[in-house]
Design an enzyme around this catalytic site. Structure first.
Site, PDB file in Angstrom:
ATOM      1  N   ARG A 243      26.265  57.092   1.025  1.00  0.00           N
ATOM      2  CA  ARG A 243      25.269  56.005   1.027  1.00  0.00           C
ATOM      3  C   ARG A 243      23.946  56.492   1.628  1.00  0.00           C
ATOM      4  O   ARG A 243      22.864  56.153   1.135  1.00  0.00           O
ATOM      5  CB  ARG A 243      25.806  54.820   1.834  1.00  0.00           C
ATOM      6  CG  ARG A 243      26.962  54.084   1.164  1.00  0.00           C
ATOM      7  CD  ARG A 243      27.669  53.145   2.121  1.00  0.00           C
ATOM      8  NE  ARG A 243      28.675  52.327   1.438  1.00  0.00           N
ATOM      9  CZ  ARG A 243      29.763  51.839   2.001  1.00  0.00           C
ATOM     10  NH1 ARG A 243      30.005  52.089   3.290  1.00  0.00           N
ATOM     11  NH2 ARG A 243      30.618  51.106   1.316  1.00  0.00           N
TER      12      ARG A 243
ATOM     13  N   ASP B 188      29.948  56.806   4.102  1.00  0.00           N
ATOM     14  CA  ASP B 188      28.683  56.492   4.800  1.00  0.00           C
ATOM     15  C   ASP B 188      27.630  57.550   4.468  1.00  0.00           C
ATOM     16  O   ASP B 188      26.459  57.228   4.227  1.00  0.00           O
ATOM     17  CB  ASP B 188      28.882  56.465   6.317  1.00  0.00           C
ATOM     18  CG  ASP B 188      30.000  55.541   6.755  1.00  0.00           C
ATOM     19  OD1 ASP B 188      29.727  54.592   7.484  1.00  0.00           O
ATOM     20  OD2 ASP B 188      31.151  55.803   6.376  1.00  0.00           O
TER      21      ASP B 188
ATOM     22  N   ASP C 274      54.328  50.116  -1.853  1.00  0.00           N
ATOM     23  CA  ASP C 274      53.821  48.874  -1.274  1.00  0.00           C
ATOM     24  C   ASP C 274      55.002  47.986  -0.927  1.00  0.00           C
ATOM     25  O   ASP C 274      56.110  48.185  -1.432  1.00  0.00           O
ATOM     26  CB  ASP C 274      52.879  48.165  -2.264  1.00  0.00           C
ATOM     27  CG  ASP C 274      51.988  47.122  -1.599  1.00  0.00           C
ATOM     28  OD1 ASP C 274      50.808  47.428  -1.351  1.00  0.00           O
ATOM     29  OD2 ASP C 274      52.474  46.013  -1.316  1.00  0.00           O
TER      30      ASP C 274
ATOM     31  N   ARG D 286      45.183  41.933   7.063  1.00  0.00           N
ATOM     32  CA  ARG D 286      43.922  41.212   6.889  1.00  0.00           C
ATOM     33  C   ARG D 286      43.627  40.378   8.134  1.00  0.00           C
ATOM     34  O   ARG D 286      44.531  39.822   8.745  1.00  0.00           O
ATOM     35  CB  ARG D 286      43.986  40.301   5.664  1.00  0.00           C
ATOM     36  CG  ARG D 286      43.965  41.052   4.350  1.00  0.00           C
ATOM     37  CD  ARG D 286      43.677  40.128   3.195  1.00  0.00           C
ATOM     38  NE  ARG D 286      43.530  40.857   1.944  1.00  0.00           N
ATOM     39  CZ  ARG D 286      43.148  40.308   0.808  1.00  0.00           C
ATOM     40  NH1 ARG D 286      42.905  39.010   0.757  1.00  0.00           N
ATOM     41  NH2 ARG D 286      43.028  41.031  -0.287  1.00  0.00           N
TER      42      ARG D 286
ATOM     43  N   ASN E 238      41.209  50.734   7.840  1.00  0.00           N
ATOM     44  CA  ASN E 238      40.248  50.540   8.939  1.00  0.00           C
ATOM     45  C   ASN E 238      40.851  49.793  10.123  1.00  0.00           C
ATOM     46  O   ASN E 238      41.760  48.982   9.943  1.00  0.00           O
ATOM     47  CB  ASN E 238      39.031  49.774   8.417  1.00  0.00           C
ATOM     48  CG  ASN E 238      38.047  50.706   7.726  1.00  0.00           C
ATOM     49  OD1 ASN E 238      37.766  51.789   8.209  1.00  0.00           O
ATOM     50  ND2 ASN E 238      37.545  50.286   6.580  1.00  0.00           N
TER      51      ASN E 238
ATOM     52  N   PRO F 256      56.971  43.938  -4.200  1.00  0.00           N
ATOM     53  CA  PRO F 256      57.522  44.567  -5.407  1.00  0.00           C
ATOM     54  C   PRO F 256      56.890  44.088  -6.716  1.00  0.00           C
ATOM     55  O   PRO F 256      56.682  44.893  -7.626  1.00  0.00           O
ATOM     56  CB  PRO F 256      59.018  44.210  -5.346  1.00  0.00           C
ATOM     57  CG  PRO F 256      59.123  43.076  -4.380  1.00  0.00           C
ATOM     58  CD  PRO F 256      57.996  43.244  -3.411  1.00  0.00           C
ATOM     59  N   ASP F 257      56.581  42.795  -6.841  1.00  0.00           N
ATOM     60  CA  ASP F 257      56.019  42.292  -8.096  1.00  0.00           C
ATOM     61  C   ASP F 257      54.613  42.833  -8.340  1.00  0.00           C
ATOM     62  O   ASP F 257      54.293  43.305  -9.433  1.00  0.00           O
ATOM     63  CB  ASP F 257      55.998  40.762  -8.101  1.00  0.00           C
ATOM     64  CG  ASP F 257      57.390  40.154  -8.186  1.00  0.00           C
ATOM     65  OD1 ASP F 257      58.330  40.899  -8.541  1.00  0.00           O
ATOM     66  OD2 ASP F 257      57.537  38.960  -7.882  1.00  0.00           O
ATOM     67  N   LYS F 258      53.774  42.751  -7.327  1.00  0.00           N
ATOM     68  CA  LYS F 258      52.422  43.293  -7.419  1.00  0.00           C
ATOM     69  C   LYS F 258      52.474  44.794  -7.723  1.00  0.00           C
ATOM     70  O   LYS F 258      51.728  45.310  -8.567  1.00  0.00           O
ATOM     71  CB  LYS F 258      51.700  43.036  -6.097  1.00  0.00           C
ATOM     72  CG  LYS F 258      50.468  43.883  -5.811  1.00  0.00           C
ATOM     73  CD  LYS F 258      49.238  43.375  -6.475  1.00  0.00           C
ATOM     74  CE  LYS F 258      47.995  44.069  -5.914  1.00  0.00           C
ATOM     75  NZ  LYS F 258      46.820  43.883  -6.772  1.00  0.00           N
TER      76      LYS F 258
ATOM     77  N   ARG G 209      39.165  41.557  17.114  1.00  0.00           N
ATOM     78  CA  ARG G 209      39.273  42.871  16.482  1.00  0.00           C
ATOM     79  C   ARG G 209      40.438  43.654  17.075  1.00  0.00           C
ATOM     80  O   ARG G 209      41.152  44.369  16.369  1.00  0.00           O
ATOM     81  CB  ARG G 209      37.957  43.628  16.687  1.00  0.00           C
ATOM     82  CG  ARG G 209      37.863  44.961  15.965  1.00  0.00           C
ATOM     83  CD  ARG G 209      36.463  45.527  16.069  1.00  0.00           C
ATOM     84  NE  ARG G 209      36.373  46.822  15.395  1.00  0.00           N
ATOM     85  CZ  ARG G 209      35.980  47.930  15.973  1.00  0.00           C
ATOM     86  NH1 ARG G 209      35.643  47.924  17.243  1.00  0.00           N
ATOM     87  NH2 ARG G 209      35.898  49.062  15.309  1.00  0.00           N
TER      88      ARG G 209
ATOM     89  N   HIS H 152      33.189  55.630  12.145  1.00  0.00           N
ATOM     90  CA  HIS H 152      32.927  54.911  10.900  1.00  0.00           C
ATOM     91  C   HIS H 152      32.713  53.453  11.294  1.00  0.00           C
ATOM     92  O   HIS H 152      33.624  52.636  11.293  1.00  0.00           O
ATOM     93  CB  HIS H 152      34.113  55.042   9.940  1.00  0.00           C
ATOM     94  CG  HIS H 152      34.002  54.173   8.714  1.00  0.00           C
ATOM     95  ND1 HIS H 152      32.947  54.249   7.841  1.00  0.00           N
ATOM     96  CD2 HIS H 152      34.813  53.196   8.250  1.00  0.00           C
ATOM     97  CE1 HIS H 152      33.112  53.366   6.877  1.00  0.00           C
ATOM     98  NE2 HIS H 152      34.247  52.711   7.103  1.00  0.00           N
TER      99      HIS H 152
END
Length: 352
Positions: free
Chosen positions: A186, A183, A69, A116, A155, A72-74, A123, A210
């Site tokens: 579900r 999907d 990732d 995000r 996604n 680094p801290d996370k 989109r 999807h």
């Protein structure tokens, strides 16, 4: 950051105590060269990435788990949190780094990282930012783990699987998207709930994108080996097409409902991806609706496009696509779904 300090080096001057702790037996031979050491790399340690990592650990799918990732801290915090559960899990080496070199030797690289959406952002703009992110991620994975299988979860998964295929230069069988595997789970759950049976006894697929243009394959649904729609017709039991469409709509809306309630989805996709990892790495040769290079299947033309089809998965990646029977209406909807994805791809600046 690769690992927490090991208890084996607690001796004077960092002496490795593991050598003193065990007395070697006589007349030994080195490990068999055929013994596989399975390594999985997970890129992105957000909610989805960590749900996948946790499920991989509890299901004992890897000898080594590498977390990658940009934060680094996370990253270190998540690594330590998992390492501290070692006494309750099968033995797995867990390491973490911001450097993609950590992925070296991986059999499977799972990409969950994604930008995000900013309030008011289109989109397409979000997708373009994810493409930019993939330009940094995918070539690095391909460079350090050139023999691996790429499993894309970010996604919109179908378009980003196509992007990963283009950026990696990998053969199409070694690039797969998580697609509609979840999907379909579900879908099976909802059908099982309607019929009051176990979801594992329901055979049902969602294919295509999807997303909103996905296609429910009602014609091939079976429960306990009994084709549902043909059984109802033979028994002259009436059913309304509207009811079927409402079940499919519920499948499409499921994720939106979970996100509205808890802010994100994680556990179900974690189990879904672990299910795919098991099929790939254990050479299960099982059938899963995943995003694959679909051009030429079921009349899909117009360009290279990845979307979900029932595919056989094994150690070589995608081994083939099932010759599932589609009605004319289902095949037409699948081709429409392909065109929807191709339209989006046509607007992208891949810079390749």
């Amino acid at each position: 950051m690769h690992k927490a300090p090991s208890a084996s080096s607690l001796g004077p001057g960092g002496l490795d105590l593991s050598q003193a702790f065990f007395k070697p037996i006589q007349n030994t031979a080195p490990p068999s060269p055929t013994k596989r050491h399975t390594k999985i790399a997970v890129v992105g340690v957000g909610n989805v990435g960590m749900a996948i990592a946790q499920t991989i650990l509890t299901q004992d799918l890897a000898d080594e788990l590498a977390l990658i990732d940009a934060k680094p801290d996370k990253l270190r915090g998540e690594m330590l949190d998992l390492q501290h559960a070692a006494a309750f899990l099968p033995r797995t080496k867990i390491s973490a780094s911001v450097d993609y070199a950590l992925a070296a030797g991986s059999d499977l690289c799972i990409v969950t990282a994604g930008a995000r959406q900013i309030p008011g952002e289109s989109r397409l703009n979000l997708l373009q930012r994810n493409v930019a992110l993939f330009r940094a991620i995918v070539p690095a994975l391909a460079r350090h783990a050139p023999e691996s299988i790429l499993l894309i979860v970010s996604n919109p998964v179908d378009v980003l699987t196509y992007v990963a295929w283009k950026l990696s230069g990998f053969p199409s069988n070694r690039v797969v998207g998580s697609g509609t595997n979840l999907d379909s789970s579900r879908f099976r759950f909802l059908i099982a709930d309607h019929l009051d049976v176990n979801a594992q006894d329901v055979q049902a697929y969602i294919v295509g994108e999807h997303g909103d243009s996905s296609v429910a394959l009602w014609s091939s649904i079976s429960v306990g080996g009994v084709p549902v729609l043909s059984f109802l017709e033979k028994q002259q039991i009436a059913y309304e097409k509207k009811t079927l469409e409402e079940i499919h709509k519920e499948v499409v809306d499921c994720a939106y409902e979970v996100i509205s309630l808890k802010g994100y989805t994680s556990w179900a996709i974690g189990y879904s991806v672990a299910n795919l990892a098991r099929a790939l790495l254990r050479d299960q040769r099982s059938i899963h609706p995943v995003s694959v290079l679909a051009r030429g299947f079921f009349g899909i033309e117009g360009g290279d496009v990845f979307l979900s089809l029932p595919a056989q998965l094994g150690r070589g990646g995608v081994l083939g696509v099932t010759n599932v029977h589609l009605t004319e209406e289902e095949a037409a909807r699948l081709r429409d779904s392909a065109r929807t994805i191709l339209e989006v791809q046509g607007q992208l600046d891949l810079g390749i």
